[in-house]
Structure formats: C-alpha cells, structure tokens
Design a protein around this motif. Structure first.
Motif, mmCIF file in Angstrom:
data_model
loop_
_atom_site.group_PDB
_atom_site.id
_atom_site.type_symbol
_atom_site.label_atom_id
_atom_site.label_comp_id
_atom_site.label_asym_id
_atom_site.label_seq_id
_atom_site.Cartn_x
_atom_site.Cartn_y
_atom_site.Cartn_z
ATOM 1 N N VAL A 138 5.450 -32.011 1.544
ATOM 2 C CA VAL A 138 4.942 -31.821 2.904
ATOM 3 C C VAL A 138 6.109 -31.579 3.861
ATOM 4 C CG1 VAL A 138 3.702 -32.895 4.827
ATOM 5 C CG2 VAL A 138 2.887 -33.208 2.469
ATOM 6 N N VAL A 139 6.034 -30.502 4.619
ATOM 7 C CA VAL A 139 7.014 -30.155 5.653
ATOM 8 C C VAL A 139 6.273 -30.168 6.979
ATOM 9 C CG1 VAL A 139 8.685 -28.433 6.442
ATOM 10 C CG2 VAL A 139 8.226 -28.691 3.984
ATOM 11 N N ARG A 140 6.908 -30.724 8.006
ATOM 12 C CA ARG A 140 6.210 -30.886 9.287
ATOM 13 C C ARG A 140 6.802 -29.994 10.364
ATOM 14 N NH1 ARG A 140 3.110 -35.207 8.155
ATOM 15 N NH2 ARG A 140 3.887 -36.589 6.507
ATOM 16 N N ALA A 141 5.943 -29.592 11.286
ATOM 17 C CA ALA A 141 6.364 -28.770 12.419
ATOM 18 C C ALA A 141 5.748 -29.326 13.684
ATOM 19 C CB ALA A 141 5.928 -27.319 12.226
ATOM 20 N N ALA A 142 6.563 -29.454 14.741
ATOM 21 C CA ALA A 142 6.034 -29.913 16.028
ATOM 22 C C ALA A 142 4.986 -28.933 16.540
ATOM 23 C CB ALA A 142 7.179 -30.063 17.032
ATOM 24 N N VAL A 143 5.301 -27.649 16.441
ATOM 25 C CA VAL A 143 4.359 -26.597 16.832
ATOM 26 C C VAL A 143 4.276 -25.618 15.658
ATOM 27 C CG1 VAL A 143 3.795 -24.789 18.481
ATOM 28 C CG2 VAL A 143 5.021 -26.846 19.255
ATOM 29 N N PRO A 144 3.256 -25.714 14.828
ATOM 30 C CA PRO A 144 3.183 -24.813 13.665
ATOM 31 C C PRO A 144 3.123 -23.350 14.104
ATOM 32 C CG PRO A 144 1.613 -26.627 13.466
ATOM 33 C CD PRO A 144 2.151 -26.672 14.863
ATOM 34 N N PRO A 145 3.798 -22.467 13.377
ATOM 35 C CA PRO A 145 3.742 -21.039 13.718
ATOM 36 C C PRO A 145 2.404 -20.442 13.295
ATOM 37 C CG PRO A 145 4.981 -21.350 11.698
ATOM 38 C CD PRO A 145 4.651 -22.734 12.209
ATOM 39 N N ARG A 146 2.164 -19.232 13.746
ATOM 40 C CA ARG A 146 0.952 -18.520 13.324
ATOM 41 C C ARG A 146 1.171 -18.008 11.899
ATOM 42 N NH1 ARG A 146 -3.162 -16.123 16.127
ATOM 43 N NH2 ARG A 146 -2.048 -16.489 18.092
ATOM 44 N N PRO A 147 0.296 -18.364 10.961
ATOM 45 C CA PRO A 147 0.529 -17.969 9.565
ATOM 46 C C PRO A 147 0.238 -16.493 9.315
ATOM 47 C CG PRO A 147 -1.552 -19.131 9.766
ATOM 48 C CD PRO A 147 -0.909 -19.199 11.120
ATOM 49 N N GLN A 148 0.828 -15.984 8.237
ATOM 50 C CA GLN A 148 0.504 -14.669 7.702
ATOM 51 C C GLN A 148 -0.356 -14.889 6.454
ATOM 52 O OE1 GLN A 148 1.723 -11.837 9.332
ATOM 53 N NE2 GLN A 148 2.451 -13.351 10.810
ATOM 54 N N THR A 149 -1.186 -13.945 6.134
ATOM 55 C CA THR A 149 -2.083 -14.092 4.989
ATOM 56 C C THR A 149 -1.650 -13.168 3.858
ATOM 57 O OG1 THR A 149 -3.934 -14.676 6.428
ATOM 58 C CG2 THR A 149 -4.463 -13.991 4.185
ATOM 59 N N PRO A 157 5.453 -17.630 8.566
ATOM 60 C CA PRO A 157 6.205 -16.380 8.756
ATOM 61 C C PRO A 157 7.490 -16.399 7.941
ATOM 62 C CG PRO A 157 5.422 -17.231 10.853
ATOM 63 C CD PRO A 157 5.126 -18.296 9.830
ATOM 64 N N VAL A 158 7.952 -15.229 7.558
ATOM 65 C CA VAL A 158 9.091 -15.152 6.636
ATOM 66 C C VAL A 158 10.290 -15.919 7.153
ATOM 67 C CG1 VAL A 158 10.800 -13.591 5.630
ATOM 68 C CG2 VAL A 158 8.390 -12.987 5.565
ATOM 69 N N GLU A 159 10.618 -15.780 8.462
ATOM 70 C CA GLU A 159 11.812 -16.455 8.976
ATOM 71 C C GLU A 159 11.693 -17.975 8.878
ATOM 72 O OE1 GLU A 159 9.422 -14.818 12.555
ATOM 73 O OE2 GLU A 159 10.058 -14.140 10.552
ATOM 74 N N GLY A 186 13.104 -5.365 4.992
ATOM 75 C CA GLY A 186 12.323 -5.187 6.208
ATOM 76 C C GLY A 186 11.322 -6.286 6.502
ATOM 77 N N TYR A 187 11.504 -7.473 5.909
ATOM 78 C CA TYR A 187 10.572 -8.562 6.174
ATOM 79 C C TYR A 187 10.703 -9.100 7.598
ATOM 80 C CZ TYR A 187 9.445 -8.929 1.189
ATOM 81 O OH TYR A 187 9.013 -8.672 -0.088
ATOM 82 N N CYS A 188 11.924 -9.153 8.126
ATOM 83 C CA CYS A 188 12.138 -9.697 9.465
ATOM 84 C C CYS A 188 13.514 -9.264 9.961
ATOM 85 C CB CYS A 188 12.022 -11.226 9.474
ATOM 86 S SG CYS A 188 13.108 -12.063 8.299
ATOM 87 N N GLU A 189 13.772 -9.546 11.234
ATOM 88 C CA GLU A 189 15.037 -9.183 11.849
ATOM 89 C C GLU A 189 16.032 -10.340 11.760
ATOM 90 O OE1 GLU A 189 15.715 -6.195 12.743
ATOM 91 O OE2 GLU A 189 13.666 -5.499 12.411
ATOM 92 N N PRO A 190 17.335 -10.032 11.685
ATOM 93 C CA PRO A 190 18.339 -11.099 11.589
ATOM 94 C C PRO A 190 18.250 -12.125 12.708
ATOM 95 C CG PRO A 190 19.340 -8.962 11.153
ATOM 96 C CD PRO A 190 17.944 -8.683 11.608
ATOM 97 N N ALA A 191 18.001 -11.671 13.935
ATOM 98 C CA ALA A 191 17.969 -12.605 15.065
ATOM 99 C C ALA A 191 16.892 -13.665 14.878
ATOM 100 C CB ALA A 191 17.735 -11.839 16.368
ATOM 101 N N ALA A 192 15.733 -13.278 14.340
ATOM 102 C CA ALA A 192 14.656 -14.239 14.123
ATOM 103 C C ALA A 192 15.056 -15.278 13.079
ATOM 104 C CB ALA A 192 13.386 -13.514 13.691
ATOM 105 N N VAL A 194 18.174 -16.230 12.342
ATOM 106 C CA VAL A 194 19.212 -17.097 12.912
ATOM 107 C C VAL A 194 18.584 -18.128 13.842
ATOM 108 C CG1 VAL A 194 21.267 -17.164 14.373
ATOM 109 C CG2 VAL A 194 21.023 -15.373 12.645
ATOM 110 N N ARG A 195 17.577 -17.727 14.618
ATOM 111 C CA ARG A 195 16.900 -18.683 15.505
ATOM 112 C C ARG A 195 16.273 -19.817 14.706
ATOM 113 N NH1 ARG A 195 15.216 -14.053 18.386
ATOM 114 N NH2 ARG A 195 13.211 -14.059 17.293
ATOM 115 N N GLU A 196 15.605 -19.491 13.605
ATOM 116 C CA GLU A 196 14.967 -20.533 12.798
ATOM 117 C C GLU A 196 16.000 -21.431 12.122
ATOM 118 O OE1 GLU A 196 11.981 -21.555 12.478
ATOM 119 O OE2 GLU A 196 10.846 -19.970 13.482
ATOM 120 N N LEU A 197 17.075 -20.847 11.629
ATOM 121 C CA LEU A 197 18.128 -21.656 11.008
ATOM 122 C C LEU A 197 18.769 -22.583 12.030
ATOM 123 C CD1 LEU A 197 19.853 -18.957 8.766
ATOM 124 C CD2 LEU A 197 18.325 -20.783 8.005
#
Length: 332
Positions: A138-149, A157-159, A186-192, A194-197
């Motif tokens: 189980v991994v927790r998130a304060a604000v879960p992101p919008r999932p992809q299907t 999301p990939v990031e 092409g899954y995502c951009e580097p900036a996204a 880096v923000r998640e990391l």
C-alpha cells in the motif's frame, strides 16, 4: 450451494470472472461461510487476499494478481461494510496501481513483467486505514492523482508511477533505464518526472541525481528531434540550427535552437537555460527586432502542427516589421 458449485449466475468477462471480492460474492448470494468452504484444501477456489477470492485452484495470472490487489485496496472501510451493502460505484474505489507494476502495464520494456514482481504497489488516499499484505504494498497519497486506464485497470500517471518505483530501487542502471524510456517513448515530459521525484524527496539520492541528469539530456535530445521533424514535415524553410546570437564585437545575447536570419526569427525549446541575464537576453533580442518564439517539449509532442502554424505566422508577421538590427550568428 456446495463446494463444487461454480459461480455462473451472472458471469463476468476475462479476469473479472475469476477474481471476486467478498462484497461481490455476497451480492450474488454467496455467504462468507460458503466462500470459505470453497477454499478448503482440494476445493475449487482459493483466498487470494483478505476479502478477495480466486475462483480457480491454479496460480493467479499477472492480471489476476493486479485485479485482486485493486479489489483489496479499493474495498470500503470496515465501518461501511458493517453498515450494509456497498454503494454502487467503481469496483476499485479510489485505488490505482503504481510503481513497477503500473509501468509494466503501461508497456515499459525496462520494467519486469507483473508476474515476475514479488509485489504490486497500489496507491490509495492517505486517510485509508489499510495494511500492506501478502503481495500488495500500500502506497499513500495526500491528494491522489487522476488515474489512467489500461486493460480496464486504473493506473497512476506515468510520472507518479516512476517516482513510486524509484523510491524502492537502489539499482542505478535500472533507474536510468526507466527514466530514459519514459521520455524516449513519449510517456511523459522530463519536467513532470522531476517534479514527482522532488515531491517524493528522492533527489537527494546520488544514483537518482545521476539518472535525472541523463533524463534531462535525453529529454532535450528528444525535443530537438521533434523540432527538426516539425520543420521538415510542415515545409518550413530550413533554419540555422543551434546557434548563439551576439552583437557585433560584443557580448553574446543568447543561444537559440533555430534561427531564420531573413525573418529575424528565433525558436527556443522550453525555458531558457539558467545563465546570467536569463530572460534579459530574450528581451534584448526583441528590442533589436528579433522575434523569439518559445515552444515547450510538451507542445512539440502533442500539438506539432499547431506549433508549425505559430512559427509560420511569426514569419509572415516579419514582413510588416522594421528590419532587425544586425546580429552575429555563431555555431554553438
């Protein structure tokens, strides 16, 4: 119902026909005692996870493991289960697959297949009182992101999935391969990424910092390739590539990715690299009559034709401007 009676009253398709939650079984008239009797040694079912049943005796497939993990993590809290039948809604609640399992389902070649993973990471809201168990982490998130299907299953999301995967990895080559593939494919951009990391406080790890440097270099190369493709695919005049613009006998005004001298038009990919003066260089160029168009890597990937129109429009507008001051163009 006896221990050999198959559940066929309301058949589901594919994986969902073989993995059921206790709540779903109750809705079909199967009591907890009846479900338990089906899971006795030699019986036709097995308990995959607490409150989740596998309706065949063989080992679960990778999709069955993921489906079961989502059913376990998405089940209502105990208080809601005691109150009565679960309300209608998504069968997985707010749960979504993340980490290496999600990357495998996205199709990452650098991620091992789900069947080879000893655990499936599932992201849930931080307020959920849910424990990791068996193969579910189980991994927790304060604000879960919008999932992809993907394959009918909700994935982070990939990031975000990358950040959760990197958090559990100490192997530097694997981290580099995952981050590089995310950008190259092409899954995502580097900036996204880096923000998640950064949000996960992973940028203090040496092997992650090294991988991020390669990620940014890869992202830059991919964006430049897309800029070349935009010019050639949409019939724009060939520019001077990767040049520095300077005053005659004076200081350099800045580096640009493409420059059309006749139209005094420059294109930069993304934000300018940190340097003394930064934005002032662009302002100086524009005061000299040089138009600077900035295109983000994301727009090059998602709306290349639209960006070609922007550049072509800027070229047409150059005919109505005063001639630009003379600038020296030097190869970078």
């Amino acid at each position: 119902m006896n221990r050999n009676t198959p559940l066929t009253a309301h058949p589901l398709h594919g994986v969902r026909h073989r993995v059921w939650s206790a709540q779903q079984l109750r809705a079909e008239g199967v009591s907890a005692a009846q479900a338990a009797s089906q899971c006795l040694p030699g019986g036709p079912w097995q308990q995959l996870l607490p409150g989740v049943f596998l309706l065949h005796p063989g080992p679960p497939t990778d999709q069955e493991r993921v489906h079961g993990a989502l059913l376990y993590a998405g089940r209502p809290p105990a208080s809601a289960r005691r109150a009565g039948p679960a309300p209608a809604g998504p069968e997985y609640g707010e749960a979504m697959v993340t980490g290496l399992a999600a990357l495998a389902l996205y199709g990452f070649e650098a991620a091992p297949p789900v069947v080879a993973l000893h655990r499936v990471d599932v992201l849930v809201p931080r307020t959920r009182r849910l424990r990791s168990t068996r193969f579910v982490q189980v991994v927790r998130a304060a604000v879960p992101p919008r999932p992809q299907t993907r394959l009918g299953m909700p994935l982070a999301p990939v990031e975000r999935a990358l950040a959760d995967a990197v958090a559990s990895l100490t192997d530097a080559p694997t981290v580099r391969r995952l981050l590089t593939e995310a950008v190259r494919a092409g899954y995502c951009e580097p900036a996204a990424v880096v923000r998640e990391l950064s949000a996960a406080k992973l940028l203090g790890r040496a092997h992650v910092v090294d991988a991020v440097e390669e990620l940014l270099a890869e992202g830059r190369a991919v964006a430049e390739d897309r800029l070349y493709e935009m010019v050639r695919r949409h019939g724009l005049p060939e520019p001077l590539w990767n040049v520095d613009l300077c005053l005659p006998g004076g200081a350099c005004l800045g580096a640009v990715d493409a420059y059309w001298p006749e139209q005094a038009l420059a294109v930069e990919i993304g934000a300018p690299a940190p340097r003394e003066g930064g934005t002032a260089d662009r302002e100086h160029l524009e005061r000299l009559g040089v138009t600077v168009v900035r295109i983000t890597p994301g727009r090059l990937r998602e709306a290349m034709a639209q960006q070609a129109v922007v550049v072509r429009t800027a070229m047409a507008a150059a005919e109505d401007r005063e001639p630009a001051a003379y600038v020296v163009v030097l190869p970078r």
